[in-house]
Design a protein around this motif. Structure first.
Motif, PDB file in Angstrom:
ATOM      1  N   UNK A   1       0.833  -1.201   0.000  1.00 36.96           N
ATOM      2  CA  UNK A   1       0.000   0.000   0.000  1.00 36.96           C
ATOM      3  C   UNK A   1       0.867   1.250   0.000  1.00 36.96           C
ATOM      4  N   UNK A   2       1.950   1.214   0.786  1.00 37.01           N
ATOM      5  CA  UNK A   2       2.878   2.356   0.792  1.00 37.01           C
ATOM      6  C   UNK A   2       3.450   2.576  -0.600  1.00 37.01           C
ATOM      7  N   UNK A   3       3.755   1.450  -1.253  1.00 36.40           N
ATOM      8  CA  UNK A   3       4.313   1.557  -2.596  1.00 36.40           C
ATOM      9  C   UNK A   3       3.288   2.150  -3.548  1.00 36.40           C
ATOM     10  N   UNK A   4       2.023   1.722  -3.393  1.00 37.70           N
ATOM     11  CA  UNK A   4       0.989   2.233  -4.293  1.00 37.70           C
ATOM     12  C   UNK A   4       0.766   3.722  -4.068  1.00 37.70           C
ATOM     13  N   UNK A   5       0.942   4.162  -2.801  1.00 36.93           N
ATOM     14  CA  UNK A   5       0.757   5.586  -2.541  1.00 36.93           C
ATOM     15  C   UNK A   5       1.884   6.407  -3.131  1.00 36.93           C
ATOM     16  N   UNK A   6       3.044   5.764  -3.312  1.00 38.62           N
ATOM     17  CA  UNK A   6       4.152   6.513  -3.883  1.00 38.62           C
ATOM     18  C   UNK A   6       5.206   6.886  -2.872  1.00 38.62           C
ATOM     19  N   UNK A   7       5.052   6.468  -1.611  1.00 36.69           N
ATOM     20  CA  UNK A   7       6.087   6.790  -0.621  1.00 36.69           C
ATOM     21  C   UNK A   7       7.174   5.732  -0.722  1.00 36.69           C
ATOM     22  N   UNK A   8       8.128   5.986  -1.633  1.00 38.13           N
ATOM     23  CA  UNK A   8       9.093   4.955  -1.980  1.00 38.13           C
ATOM     24  C   UNK A   8      10.013   4.591  -0.819  1.00 38.13           C
ATOM     25  N   UNK A   9      10.484   5.603  -0.062  1.00 39.27           N
ATOM     26  CA  UNK A   9      11.466   5.262   0.969  1.00 39.27           C
ATOM     27  C   UNK A   9      10.838   4.434   2.067  1.00 39.27           C
ATOM     28  N   UNK A  10       9.600   4.823   2.463  1.00 34.28           N
ATOM     29  CA  UNK A  10       8.937   4.055   3.516  1.00 34.28           C
ATOM     30  C   UNK A  10       8.706   2.618   3.067  1.00 34.28           C
ATOM     31  N   UNK A  11       8.267   2.494   1.809  1.00 32.49           N
ATOM     32  CA  UNK A  11       8.016   1.139   1.294  1.00 32.49           C
ATOM     33  C   UNK A  11       9.310   0.337   1.263  1.00 32.49           C
ATOM     34  N   UNK A  12      10.391   1.004   0.821  1.00 27.83           N
ATOM     35  CA  UNK A  12      11.686   0.318   0.753  1.00 27.83           C
ATOM     36  C   UNK A  12      12.094  -0.180   2.139  1.00 27.83           C
ATOM     37  N   UNK A  13      11.910   0.695   3.139  1.00 23.04           N
ATOM     38  CA  UNK A  13      12.274   0.287   4.506  1.00 23.04           C
ATOM     39  C   UNK A  13      11.428  -0.893   4.959  1.00 23.04           C
ATOM     40  N   UNK A  14      10.127  -0.801   4.667  1.00 16.52           N
ATOM     41  CA  UNK A  14       9.236  -1.896   5.093  1.00 16.52           C
ATOM     42  C   UNK A  14       9.660  -3.209   4.455  1.00 16.52           C
ATOM     43  N   UNK A  15       9.957  -3.141   3.137  1.00 18.75           N
ATOM     44  CA  UNK A  15      10.345  -4.383   2.460  1.00 18.75           C
ATOM     45  C   UNK A  15      11.639  -4.941   3.024  1.00 18.75           C
ATOM     46  N   UNK A  16      12.609  -4.057   3.283  1.00 11.17           N
ATOM     47  CA  UNK A  16      13.880  -4.570   3.789  1.00 11.17           C
ATOM     48  C   UNK A  16      13.689  -5.241   5.136  1.00 11.17           C
ATOM     49  N   UNK A  17      12.865  -4.623   6.005  1.00  8.41           N
ATOM     50  CA  UNK A  17      12.674  -5.255   7.313  1.00  8.41           C
ATOM     51  C   UNK A  17      11.949  -6.584   7.170  1.00  8.41           C
ATOM     52  N   UNK A  18      10.979  -6.661   6.237  1.00  6.55           N
ATOM     53  CA  UNK A  18      10.284  -7.931   6.037  1.00  6.55           C
ATOM     54  C   UNK A  18      11.233  -8.996   5.527  1.00  6.55           C
ATOM     55  N   UNK A  19      12.159  -8.562   4.665  1.00 10.43           N
ATOM     56  CA  UNK A  19      13.092  -9.537   4.114  1.00 10.43           C
ATOM     57  C   UNK A  19      14.058 -10.042   5.150  1.00 10.43           C
ATOM     58  N   UNK A  20      14.368  -9.200   6.142  1.00  7.77           N
ATOM     59  CA  UNK A  20      15.267  -9.664   7.190  1.00  7.77           C
ATOM     60  C   UNK A  20      14.656 -10.821   7.939  1.00  7.77           C
ATOM     61  N   UNK A  21      13.329 -10.699   8.183  1.00 12.83           N
ATOM     62  CA  UNK A  21      12.688 -11.797   8.906  1.00 12.83           C
ATOM     63  C   UNK A  21      12.592 -13.033   8.051  1.00 12.83           C
ATOM     64  N   UNK A  22      12.397 -12.825   6.770  1.00 12.53           N
ATOM     65  CA  UNK A  22      12.103 -13.972   5.923  1.00 12.53           C
ATOM     66  C   UNK A  22      12.816 -13.810   4.594  1.00 12.53           C
ATOM     67  N   UNK A  23      14.099 -14.173   4.533  1.00 14.28           N
ATOM     68  CA  UNK A  23      14.872 -13.867   3.331  1.00 14.28           C
ATOM     69  C   UNK A  23      14.478 -14.664   2.111  1.00 14.28           C
ATOM     70  N   UNK A  24      13.526 -15.591   2.265  1.00 13.81           N
ATOM     71  CA  UNK A  24      13.228 -16.417   1.111  1.00 13.81           C
ATOM     72  C   UNK A  24      11.873 -16.093   0.519  1.00 13.81           C
TER      73      UNK A  24
END
Lengths: 246, 302
Positions: free
Chosen positions: B107-130
């Protein structure tokens, strides 16, 4: 010796059917217990990557004739190169998965749980069968057997003159053990945990799977020759076009 | 890829649902299974099911899957309020879920807030790298921001781990073609042909790339792949037919002084030209004179 023994129908009512019902119930119970106790295993990145490499290498082997020979050779070297090829596993590393599996506490616990959930019900049921249902003929197998099977199938029956087709209830237990697998997949859905036979086979060859897969693929790839199929396609295309025109 | 039978089934269901017949739920399930992107229809029919409490309760546990599907469709159609509501409902039901976290990041990505979305994705990937979907969303985000080189970098890293994912190879090939890096694109198309040798699309794309690269060997290979496309599609692919004609004329231009294998090439070219004329006569007869002049100029220049 060749005469037909008449078996009491009470045997059927009170031995065969209850035994089968009990085994089904125990299987269902085991399924639910294993579902409760199942800890989800997060797959390791390395293992996933190895799996994908194997798939990709297999694709290369299967589709080798569809890409130009230069591309094929480049990829073959990429995979099978002695130093840093993707499929190359140095001999030392091959031992790792097994050792890792025993030292990693999570995996060891998982293995133990799986083994226990399989061994305990089996042992208990077997003991119960032996205690209650031994010493009489339970069923007759419809086809004749040789004398060799006597010790296996007629354990409680101490008469040596009885035809080997007459078996004890212990053999009915084993028959059920292996035969109910299909039944369980019907009532419990595809991924039930009651595949004893599969698990027993797996227990034998444990731990070596990842590295074996890679080296097997590498060997297969080394053997593959490249026979470019594309030149034939030109003639086939001509034939197709001729058919379209006519 | 969706097979023809599945596509016809989907279209017939869609017609049925659009015209007021029942079966919306089956339609949505089929879309989810085939992974087709028809977000406006999904949004319309999904919302009609969700807003109707009686239909919603008949779904039982599948309700949450439907919420997820409608949320993604809403984001695709830029109805961000609808998406936010769906995600709120899901978050209330599954407070600790990574899947809902993924939706929120989308949803953050769809709104256009790229940095917030990027941060969210990176944190999600840390928990689940696969998690493959999150990797792909990162690539899509980089591409949407216009950072194609970053997108390529992410995609390559993704493919290092998940190298059997043919959709990713296809995306990479298209990105390379858009950047005119044809050699790399050719490599990607080779991977695709290896994994699915009977799909004519990949043969055709590979032949296009080879023809664009040029050079004697590439042109000969391109001609062979155009031929295989014709074989796989039964002679119906117009682009492949044109490709054959162009390749042959380019080849004869290159080998003017050498005179090697003239005969088989010209047969294929003349056959392709005849099929093209027949096709145009059937489908676009007013363009036929243009076609004949173009084909004549090709054969003349050879």
């Amino acid at each position: 010796m060749a005469e037909d023994l008449v078996l009491d129908t009470a045997i059927r009512d009170w031995v065969l059917i209850p035994l089968s019902v009990v085994m089904v119930l125990i299987g269902v119970l085991r399924y639910f217990v294993s579902k409760l106790m199942n800890s989800s295993q997060t797959p390791d990145t390395k293992i996933v990557k190895e799996g994908q490499v194997v798939v990709r290498a297999r694709n290369l082997r299967v589709g080798a004739n569809f890409i130009p020979s230069k591309a094929f050779r480049a990829r073959k070297i990429y995979y099978c190169n002695e130093e840093n090829g993707l499929l190359f596993v140095p001999k030392g590393q091959g031992q790792n998965p097994q050792a890792q599996m025993f030292s990693d506490p999570n995996m060891a616990m998982d293995m133990m749980k799986k083994n226990l959930s399989m061994i305990i019900p089996q042992t208990l049921t077997f003991a119960w069968v032996n205690f209650f249902f031994s010493g009489f003929v339970a069923a007759k197998i419809p086809f004749p057997l040789t004398q060799r099977f006597r010790s296996m199938l007629q354990n409680g029956i101490d008469l040596s003159t009885v035809d080997v087709s007459y078996v004890s209830s212990r053999s009915w237990y084993f028959l059920n053990l292996f035969g109910l697998r299909g039944f369980f997949s019907l009532i419990l859905g595809e991924e039930n945990a009651v595949d004893d036979t599969q698990r027993m086979m797996q227990m034998g060859g444990f731990g070596f799977d990842p590295s074996k897969g890679l080296s097997a693929e590498k060997d297969n790839l080394d053997i593959t020759q490249h026979d470019w199929a594309l030149p034939n396609f030109e003639q086939r295309a001509e034939a197709v076009l001729r058919k379209v025109i006519s | 890829m969706v097979t023809k039978s599945e596509e016809t089934q989907l279209n017939s269901l869609e017609n049925q649902v659009d015209n007021g017949g029942g079966g919306a739920w089956e339609y949505l399930c089929l879309i989810r299974k085939l992974k087709v992107r028809r977000s406006d229809k999904v949004l319309k029919h999904g919302l009609s099911i969700l807003n109707d409490p009686k239909q919603r309760s008949t779904l039982g546990n599948e309700e949450w899957t439907l919420y997820e599907q409608v949320a993604v469709a809403a984001m695709d159609c830029q109805c961000l309020d609808v998406a936010k509501d769906c995600i709120k409902v899901l978050r209330k039901r599954f407070p600790e879920s990574k899947r809902v976290g993924r939706l929120e990041a989308m949803l953050l990505e769809a709104k256009g807030s790229w940095e917030l979305a990027e941060k969210a994705y990176t944190s999600l990937l840390e928990d689940n790298p696969l998690d493959q979907i999150i990797h792909k969303r990162r690539v899509a985000m980089a591409k949407a921001q216009g950072n194609i080189s970053v997108a390529i970098e992410w995609l390559n890293k993704y493919l290092e781990t998940f190298m059997a994912d043919h959709d990713a190879w296809r995306e990479l090939a298209e990105i390379y073609v858009s950047l005119q890096m044809y050699k790399q694109a050719a490599f990607c198309y080779e991977e695709l042909i290896l994994s699915q040798p009977t799909v004519p699309l990949y043969h055709l794309a590979y032949a296009d790339v080879l023809y664009t690269l040029g050079g004697l060997e590439n042109l000969q290979t391109a001609k062979k792949y155009y031929a295989s496309t014709i074989d796989l599609t039964g002679g119906k692919n117009t682009r492949a037919l044109f490709g054959i004609c162009l390749c042959t004329s380019a080849l004869t231009q290159l080998t003017k002084g050498k005179n090697k294998e003239d005969k088989e090439g010209s047969q294929l070219q003349s056959l392709a030209a005849k099929v093209l004329e027949k096709d145009y006569k059937q489908r676009a007869p007013d363009k036929l004179p243009q076609l004949t002049t173009a084909l004549n100029s090709l054969t003349l220049s050879s």
